[in-house]
Design an enzyme around this catalytic site. Structure first.
Site, mmCIF file in Angstrom:
data_model
loop_
_atom_site.group_PDB
_atom_site.id
_atom_site.type_symbol
_atom_site.label_atom_id
_atom_site.label_comp_id
_atom_site.label_asym_id
_atom_site.label_seq_id
_atom_site.Cartn_x
_atom_site.Cartn_y
_atom_site.Cartn_z
ATOM 1 N N TYR A 1 -63.631 -20.210 67.807
ATOM 2 C CA TYR A 1 -63.565 -18.724 67.567
ATOM 3 C C TYR A 1 -64.622 -18.255 66.547
ATOM 4 O O TYR A 1 -64.831 -17.173 66.412
ATOM 5 C CB TYR A 1 -62.090 -18.456 67.031
ATOM 6 C CG TYR A 1 -61.077 -18.853 67.933
ATOM 7 C CD1 TYR A 1 -61.128 -17.867 68.961
ATOM 8 C CD2 TYR A 1 -60.236 -19.746 67.680
ATOM 9 C CE1 TYR A 1 -59.982 -18.222 70.184
ATOM 10 C CE2 TYR A 1 -59.301 -20.302 68.711
ATOM 11 C CZ TYR A 1 -59.127 -19.373 69.926
ATOM 12 O OH TYR A 1 -58.069 -19.589 70.689
ATOM 13 N N GLU B 1 -52.649 -30.828 77.397
ATOM 14 C CA GLU B 1 -51.470 -29.968 77.031
ATOM 15 C C GLU B 1 -51.438 -28.695 78.063
ATOM 16 O O GLU B 1 -52.542 -28.353 78.673
ATOM 17 C CB GLU B 1 -51.516 -29.187 75.658
ATOM 18 C CG GLU B 1 -52.622 -28.669 75.466
ATOM 19 C CD GLU B 1 -52.783 -28.428 73.796
ATOM 20 O OE1 GLU B 1 -52.681 -29.334 72.733
ATOM 21 O OE2 GLU B 1 -53.006 -27.225 73.402
ATOM 22 N N GLY C 1 -55.414 -17.763 75.392
ATOM 23 C CA GLY C 1 -55.989 -16.499 74.570
ATOM 24 C C GLY C 1 -56.918 -15.337 75.681
ATOM 25 O O GLY C 1 -56.971 -15.861 76.889
ATOM 26 N N GLU D 1 -52.109 -18.577 63.840
ATOM 27 C CA GLU D 1 -53.056 -17.969 65.052
ATOM 28 C C GLU D 1 -53.126 -16.366 64.918
ATOM 29 O O GLU D 1 -53.379 -15.905 66.032
ATOM 30 C CB GLU D 1 -52.744 -18.422 66.356
ATOM 31 C CG GLU D 1 -52.802 -20.218 66.586
ATOM 32 C CD GLU D 1 -52.099 -20.774 67.631
ATOM 33 O OE1 GLU D 1 -52.850 -20.581 68.823
ATOM 34 O OE2 GLU D 1 -51.087 -21.206 67.481
ATOM 35 N N ASN E 1 -50.598 -24.495 77.882
ATOM 36 C CA ASN E 1 -50.630 -23.177 76.757
ATOM 37 C C ASN E 1 -49.952 -22.316 77.638
ATOM 38 O O ASN E 1 -50.546 -21.674 78.653
ATOM 39 C CB ASN E 1 -52.041 -22.859 76.530
ATOM 40 C CG ASN E 1 -52.075 -21.862 75.238
ATOM 41 O OD1 ASN E 1 -51.499 -20.900 75.363
ATOM 42 N ND2 ASN E 1 -52.852 -22.186 74.238
ATOM 43 N N ASP F 1 -54.831 -27.897 80.367
ATOM 44 C CA ASP F 1 -55.919 -28.494 79.824
ATOM 45 C C ASP F 1 -55.539 -30.008 80.211
ATOM 46 O O ASP F 1 -54.803 -30.812 79.989
ATOM 47 C CB ASP F 1 -55.882 -28.506 78.467
ATOM 48 C CG ASP F 1 -56.053 -27.112 77.940
ATOM 49 O OD1 ASP F 1 -56.199 -26.079 78.894
ATOM 50 O OD2 ASP F 1 -55.768 -26.681 76.758
ATOM 51 N N SER G 1 -54.313 -23.096 69.383
ATOM 52 C CA SER G 1 -55.731 -22.960 69.174
ATOM 53 C C SER G 1 -56.482 -23.959 68.065
ATOM 54 O O SER G 1 -57.291 -23.587 67.251
ATOM 55 C CB SER G 1 -55.766 -21.588 68.129
ATOM 56 O OG SER G 1 -55.370 -20.692 69.138
ATOM 57 N N ARG H 1 -52.264 -21.937 80.877
ATOM 58 C CA ARG H 1 -53.644 -22.627 80.967
ATOM 59 C C ARG H 1 -53.368 -24.242 80.882
ATOM 60 O O ARG H 1 -52.590 -24.588 80.001
ATOM 61 C CB ARG H 1 -54.443 -22.211 79.902
ATOM 62 C CG ARG H 1 -55.977 -22.612 80.167
ATOM 63 C CD ARG H 1 -56.865 -22.725 78.984
ATOM 64 N NE ARG H 1 -56.550 -23.687 77.848
ATOM 65 C CZ ARG H 1 -56.189 -23.131 76.451
ATOM 66 N NH1 ARG H 1 -56.084 -21.731 76.226
ATOM 67 N NH2 ARG H 1 -55.899 -24.120 75.772
#
Length: 371
Positions: free
Chosen positions: A267, A322, A328, A31, A324, A308, A198, A306
């Protein structure tokens, strides 16, 4: 839940005075490029009247580099420029931080996605050096990075999630794990490296042959993989901010342009659509924000995360996917976008994160290490 600021004194996460903000980016994980893009935007957005900005990069090979021109260099590339001046080893980098010309106190903002950055390793180095940093500590970072262990911890906390299996390379045979997946989960399934983000290394398997290929791919990134049932549900995310008492943003929804929200969708090709805030009932929004705060606390997170979820509207409801700990900060990233929709602008978000880092470091530094 948004936690109101106290009526007197500083609010949680308020930044006291000028700081030297070290933005740590790049890294040896898959990443790397995402991290560089995040760093470029944080460096461009941070208040220069409030921070002495010090960009420090880590190359694909693990070399630490520094150059104050990194801000301009990063703005035109997703890869760490090769022209940056060498810092050297991690010890030399820490000495550089301590010996910098600025008299302002240091705060490090790690934007190192994936292994050797988001997994507690860099956090442990900064703990040993006594340097405050943004985000979760060693345990919270390690737990969230390892998807298998995160699932164990959140299951213990009673947070609902999809059915899943763990496979560790060398323990049991590939054929046995394939048989278990077919018998216990069915198809399709998602196969993921346990310690990556990611959407790198993730595959969706629709049959036994694809399952074997997906396992082989995931094992090129990690020795432990997670295999999850295919959930037919909406992909909803919540941003969390805070230390002991977390605040949560309005939820956002991912509308993948591909069959699932993979690396290219995130991305490269820009086909995924984002809906912020997500179109949900007030009751559903309240439920997912509460679950996000519970997951954040159960996994010993601090600073930011974050969280999810999958949402089966006519089935099991909310299922944790999950957490994070270093989300990002690119222009397309959900974390800053969700806070913006909740009323916290990008620059103010950086300030809050720095303030939370200072607050956490001050509190932990006050604990006695002696009998």
């Amino acid at each position: 839940m948004l936690i109101p600021a106290p009526e007197s004194g500083s609010s949680p996460g308020e930044t006291p005075g000028r700081h030297r903000l070290v933005v740590l980016f790049g890294g040896v994980s898959a990443e790397h490029d995402v991290s560089c893009v995040s760093a470029a935007h944080v460096l461009a957005a941070a208040d220069r009247g409030r921070y002495d900005l010090v960009p420090i990069g880590i190359t694909h090979e693990g070399q630490w580099v520094r150059n104050d021109d990194a801000i301009a260099a990063l703005s035109g590339s997703t890869a760490l420029p090769a022209s940056l001046s060498t810092v050297g080893t991690e010890v030399e980098a820490l000495n550089l931080l301590r010996d910098a010309d600025s008299d302002a106190p240091i705060v490090v903002l790690p934007l190192l996605h994936g292994p050797h950055g988001e997994d507690g390793t860099v956090q442990g180095m900064l703990e040993l050096a006594g340097i405050p940093y943004v985000g979760s500590g060693v345990l919270g970072s390690a737990l969230c990075m390892d998807k298998a262990m995160a699932k164990v911890a959140t299951a213990q906390a009673g947070i609902p999630q999809c059915r899943w299996l763990e496979y560790r390379d060398g323990i049991g045979t590939r054929s046995k794990i394939v048989d278990r997946v077919l018998a216990e989960l069915g198809l399709p399934v998602f196969v993921k490296p346990a310690n990556l983000g990611s959407s790198v290394g993730i595959s969706k398997a629709h049959d036994a042959d694809e399952l074997v290929a997906a396992i082989d791919l995931a094992l090129t990134y990690d020795e432990v993989i997670v295999i999850e049932e295919g959930v037919v549900g909406r992909e909803i995310e919540v941003a969390v901010l805070g230390n002991e008492i977390p605040e949560t943003s309005l939820p956002g929804e991912i509308l993948p342009g591909a069959e699932f929200y993979d690396y290219e969708d995130k991305y490269l090709n820009g086909t995924a659509a984002l809906s912020i805030p997500a179109k949900l009932t007030d009751d559903a929004i309240g439920e997912v924000r509460e679950l996000a705060a519970r997951a954040f606390t159960a996994l010993r997170c601090s600073g930011m995360a974050r969280v999810d979820f999958f949402y089966e509207e006519d089935g099991r409801g909310w299922l944790l996917n999950e957490v994070n700990t270093i989300p990002g900060f690119t222009p397309s990233s959900m974390y800053p976008k969700m806070w913006e929709a909740t009323g916290l602008e990008y620059t103010d978000l950086i300030d809050r994160l720095v303030g939370l880092a200072v607050e956490r470091h001050r509190r932990r530094s006050g604990f006695s290490t002696h009998r």
